[in-house]
Design a protein around this motif. Sequence first.
Motif, mmCIF file in Angstrom:
data_model
loop_
_atom_site.group_PDB
_atom_site.id
_atom_site.type_symbol
_atom_site.label_atom_id
_atom_site.label_comp_id
_atom_site.label_asym_id
_atom_site.label_seq_id
_atom_site.Cartn_x
_atom_site.Cartn_y
_atom_site.Cartn_z
ATOM 1 N N GLU A 159 0.758 -1.027 -0.016
ATOM 2 C CA GLU A 159 -0.086 -0.151 0.200
ATOM 3 C C GLU A 159 0.740 1.290 0.148
ATOM 4 N N GLN A 205 -10.222 6.444 9.145
ATOM 5 C CA GLN A 205 -10.062 7.165 7.704
ATOM 6 C C GLN A 205 -9.967 8.702 7.620
ATOM 7 N N PRO A 211 -8.995 5.939 3.041
ATOM 8 C CA PRO A 211 -10.308 5.041 2.907
ATOM 9 C C PRO A 211 -9.925 3.628 3.022
ATOM 10 N N GLN A 213 -11.755 1.164 2.028
ATOM 11 C CA GLN A 213 -12.071 0.547 0.969
ATOM 12 C C GLN A 213 -10.768 0.829 -0.229
ATOM 13 N N SER A 214 -10.000 1.512 -0.241
ATOM 14 C CA SER A 214 -8.733 1.850 -1.009
ATOM 15 C C SER A 214 -7.566 0.934 -0.905
ATOM 16 N N ASP A 216 -5.929 -2.478 -0.969
ATOM 17 C CA ASP A 216 -6.304 -3.509 -2.086
ATOM 18 C C ASP A 216 -5.047 -4.244 -2.141
ATOM 19 N N LYS A 220 -3.176 -4.082 -6.023
ATOM 20 C CA LYS A 220 -1.667 -3.405 -6.281
ATOM 21 C C LYS A 220 -0.791 -4.217 -6.584
#
Length: 282
Positions: A159, A205, A211, A213-214, A216, A220
């Motif tokens: 991330e 958040q 966020p 939900q970002s 991933d 990525k």
Amino acid sequence: MSDKIYFNTSNKLNFKKRVVNLTTRAHHKLAPNHAKRSAKNLLLTPVRSKPKNQQPEGLIKAEVHTSEGVLKTYRLGSGPVWLFTHGWSGTASQFYPLMSYVAQQGFTALAYDHPAHGESEGLYGHIPAFVAGLEGLLDSEDNVVGLIGHSMGTAAAIECKHAKLQNIPLLLIAPVLDYVDNLFGSVARSGYSMRLFEAVVGDIQDQYRFPIQSIDPYGKLAKRVAPTVIVHDEQDRFTNYEVSRQAANEMPKVTLLTTQGQGHGRVMQSSEAQQAFDLLSK
């Protein structure tokens, strides 16, 4: 206490789970602000684990100042830097055997304790704090040529958008590539009020502008151009081996080395972890 939630893999319905659900839901309804403070202390406070392995000869301890406070660092060897990032409730000491191997191959092995872990400052641990701490460490370090992560530390590394990480190889040990599903699933299995948990997540958040939900790691990882080797035990009870296998099957730049009987933690000291490093460093 949080380890009993995040490392609980039982799906059994039981009386205790029901009591936890009713109690936390009532607390959130009757005293929402106090409930969120209590939940933050429970859900975001990792165990400050003691060192897992004997300190290797020549290890240099230091500190680096970041937006998450002062983080403790552990350096071994000389040469280009391989960075080590541990998982939830872990410490840099879990990497000492692998750090020794990396140093013997002519590299600098640099590990650190995440915020709220080990000897580092901080009260709470979560992905935004892990990423911010990693960014602070990268700001202070030159000649980083690779990264080795374990469990939640792998998600934070993927991330992280720091330029120094974008084109270097990754060695991911027992990675949590389905981070959001893993996190919410663990809390749901505990019986804890999901509405209360979501309220705590919402505050984080807003504070970090990050966020959930970002998040991933799987998606990525698929976009990375540098090679990645995953070392994962087929019987890992805490992170999903099948997700790692799917990544290796679908992503040309990802290779999977499977272990047997090493679990979630011992796999860090496996011969496969050393083999993965050799593949990436040569």
